[in-house]
Scaffold this active site. Structure first.
Site, PDB file in Angstrom:
ATOM      1  N   GLU A 225      56.216  28.687  43.103  1.00 21.89           N
ATOM      2  CA  GLU A 225      56.420  28.625  41.641  1.00 21.89           C
ATOM      3  C   GLU A 225      55.354  27.805  40.911  1.00 21.89           C
ATOM      4  O   GLU A 225      55.659  26.797  40.263  1.00 21.89           O
ATOM      5  CB  GLU A 225      57.836  28.100  41.329  1.00 21.89           C
ATOM      6  CG  GLU A 225      58.895  29.083  41.798  1.00 21.89           C
ATOM      7  CD  GLU A 225      60.350  28.666  41.535  1.00 21.89           C
ATOM      8  OE1 GLU A 225      60.578  27.627  40.893  1.00 21.89           O
ATOM      9  OE2 GLU A 225      61.249  29.399  41.988  1.00 21.89           O
TER      10      GLU A 225
ATOM     11  N   GLU B 228      62.371  34.407  47.238  1.00 20.58           N
ATOM     12  CA  GLU B 228      63.416  33.386  47.052  1.00 20.58           C
ATOM     13  C   GLU B 228      64.492  33.863  46.088  1.00 20.58           C
ATOM     14  O   GLU B 228      64.197  34.480  45.069  1.00 20.58           O
ATOM     15  CB  GLU B 228      62.801  32.080  46.509  1.00 20.58           C
ATOM     16  CG  GLU B 228      63.764  30.897  46.589  1.00 20.58           C
ATOM     17  CD  GLU B 228      63.191  29.622  45.981  1.00 20.58           C
ATOM     18  OE1 GLU B 228      62.114  29.180  46.420  1.00 20.58           O
ATOM     19  OE2 GLU B 228      63.844  29.079  45.069  1.00 20.58           O
TER      20      GLU B 228
END
Ligand SMILES: *[C@@H]1O[C@H](CO)[C@@H](O)[C@H](O)[C@H]1NC(C)=O
Ligand SMILES: *[C@@H]1O[C@H](CO)[C@@H](O)[C@H](O)[C@H]1NC(C)=O
Ligand SMILES: *[C@@H]1O[C@H](CO)[C@@H](O)[C@H](O)[C@H]1NC(C)=O
Length: 519
Positions: A258, A363
């Site tokens: 991220e 994820e």
């Protein structure tokens, strides 16, 4: 005590196809029994003329197995047997192939390993078998956070000594010993199941002293200067070498978890900003050359992005358009957060623009209300719907987040508690298989590595979602979700066969058969 005696008595009278999951939606594994065995297809089940239906439903079925009949295809669709049943027609085109499947899996985080180790020995083994064993749900991918993340009990890196550019003080953490132990067990089990475990690592942050903000958490990026960047590339390679020498070869690496969150100066946990251009130059100028001259990193699958669907396709567009970068990148990682509000066509568009790179969902977890919601079926439906949406939009696999959490949804050093398909209750010496676990199993057990997604058409019906694949062993697997409150009958046909399948209200279903068509 009385309760567990009753359940043992019950268990002995239950036929294997029945469930003994408690009425609150969870299937309990304790030292005395473990509910809901998965009944795998036998060769006979898939003989010509036979098909299987596995169903997980709001009314309590958990991968419950039913036999169906395959008719050779007649010219007419079957009629609805009763007015009250909705009949859906699903046509498969077993000649039109899309992306191939890499697989399904979850993350062995510090938190997951701590929870597994909090159980008695027999239950640790049972938990690992549930995901990775020959009679489990068939996971073949494990993601490992490189050093600490929020699902750790503390902030740490592998090189805490400031200015140690040569990484002389590099040491794996005690937490790694636990992660390695369970990843090795997963590897043994997956190999016993006839497959290869694909392990990929993801860094949340470089060591604090290599960063502009001097912390692993909060906004910041790698400090300017090639000594930092070179040293950080070597740091990632040391992770690969250390894990490999512990018996865990590394298949892949996401460049940064991220990266977009690293712009937030007050970000609560470990992160590091890398713009799409920074990812590109880091790979081209530092990481790839270092991998090529490493012992065990030469053939690692490099994945960019590892971030939200909302940033597609622009983010990978920028990275992959930097000079000489396209040929160095194997995949594009995507996280599910916010998926329900973002057009899935962004995935297909990304794939169209970058056909050489696979897209992997790296994820997912439910975060909308803090922590665990035991037995929550809505969450299973969300998981299943997201997986179908991804697989029908060019995604090659789906990797869940923590494979096990405690009843609070941790441990997590910043109290960012979330849910997990398996919840470990160490006080009671039990673990719970949640509806989400079964939702994942509908895909991971029946859609095997190397499968090809095939085209289908269905009458447009809100509340029904479908994905169909052809496995390497030539079986056809169809996952069909009924989000409606009514039961339906689905008539499935390919060029040579037709199957009529009864589908419960609010259910996730897998239909598997061997097409009679000449291959
Ligand atoms: C670091 O490098 C970037 C890009 O090369 C540049 O924009 C930035 O101003 C530099 N920062 C410092 C503190 O030198
Ligand atoms: C490199 O990886 C690819 C894909 O994972 C595999 O097909 C190939 O055999 C590997 N090559 C070597 C030399 O290990
Ligand atoms: C189940 O999960 C959904 C989605 O997170 C949530 O909205 C709902 O309140 C939960 N149900 C219960 C009974 O907790």
């Amino acid at each position: 005590m009385i309760l567990s005696l009753i359940s043992i008595l019950l268990l002995s009278t239950l036929s294997q196809s029945e469930e003994d999951c408690s009425s609150d939606g969870i299937c309990i594994c304790s030292l005395s029994h473990c509910s809901s065995p998965l009944l795998l297809p036998t060769e006979r089940d898939l003989n010509p003329g036979h098909a299987l239906l596995y169903s997980t439903s709001i009314d309590g079925d958990r991968l419950a197995k039913t036999s169906l009949t395959v008719q050779s295809r007649s010219s007419k669709w079957t009629k609805s047997p009763s007015e009250s049943l909705v009949v859906l027609r699903l046509s498969l085109d077993t000649t039109e192939y899309h992306q191939s499947i890499i697989g399904f899996g979850g993350a062995i985080t510090d938190a997951a390993a701590i929870n597994i180790e909090s159980l008695p020995y027999e239950l640790r083994e049972e938990l690992m078998q549930s995901y990775f064993g020959p009679n489990g749900i068939g996971y073949n991918i494990v993601r490992i956070p490189i050093a600490s993340c929020d699902f750790s009990t503390r902030e740490y890196s592998y090189v805490e000594k400031e200015g140690d550019f040569q990484l002389e003080s590099f040491t794996l953490a005690p937490e790694d010993k636990q992660k390695i132990r369970w990843t090795k067990r997963a590897k043994d089990l997956v190999e016993r199941d006839g497959h290869t475990l694909k392990v990929f690592g993801s860094p949340w942050s470089a060591p604090a002293w290599m960063k502009t903000n001097g912390h692993m958490k909060g906004g910041g990026n790698l400090k300017n200067g090639s000594q930092y960047t070179k040293s950080y590339a070597q740091y990632l390679i040391r992770f690969i070498e250390e894990y490999t020498s512990e018996g865990i070869p590394i298949w892949g690496l996401t460049i940064q978890n991220e990266p977009s969150t690293g712009t937030d100066a007050d970000y609560r946990f470990q992160t590091m900003y890398m713009s799409p251009q920074m990812e590109a130059s880091f790979v081209r100028d530092y990481l790839k050359p270092a991998l090529l001259s490493s012992l065990n990193g030469k053939n690692i699958s490099l994945m960019i992005h590892d971030d939200f669907r909302a940033n597609l396709p622009e983010w990978p567009d920028i990275t992959l358009s930097q000079p000489e970068v396209e040929s160095l990148i194997d995949g594009i990682g995507v996280h599910w957060y916010g998926d329900r509000f973002v057009d899935p066509n962004k995935l297909s568009l990304t794939k169209e623009r970058h056909p050489r790179q696979f897209i992997l969902a790296t994820e997912a977890c439910v975060t909308d209300t803090a922590g665990v919601s035991l037995g929550n079926f809505t969450r299973a439906m969300w998981y299943a719907q997201d997986i179908v949406e991804d697989l029908t939009h060019s995604v090659s696999g789906w990797v869940d987040w923590n494979i096990a959490l405690d009843p609070q949804g941790g441990p997590n050093w910043v109290n960012n508690f979330v849910d997990s398909p398996i919840i470990v209750n160490k006080e009671k010496k039990e673990f719970y298989k949640q509806p989400m676990f079964y939702a994942l199993g509908h895909f991971s057990r029946f859609i095997r590595p190397g499968a090809l997604v095939i085209s289908h058409s269905i009458q447009s019906t809100p509340g029904i979602s479908v994905v169909a694949v052809k496995n390497v062993d030539k079986t056809i697997a169809i996952v069909l979700i009924n989000g409606m409150d009514t039961q339906v009958t689905v008539d499935i046909r390919d060029k040579s066969s037709s199957i009529s399948a009864p589908i419960k209200a609010q259910s996730i279903n897998t239909i598997i058969y061997r097409s009679a068509m000449k291959q």
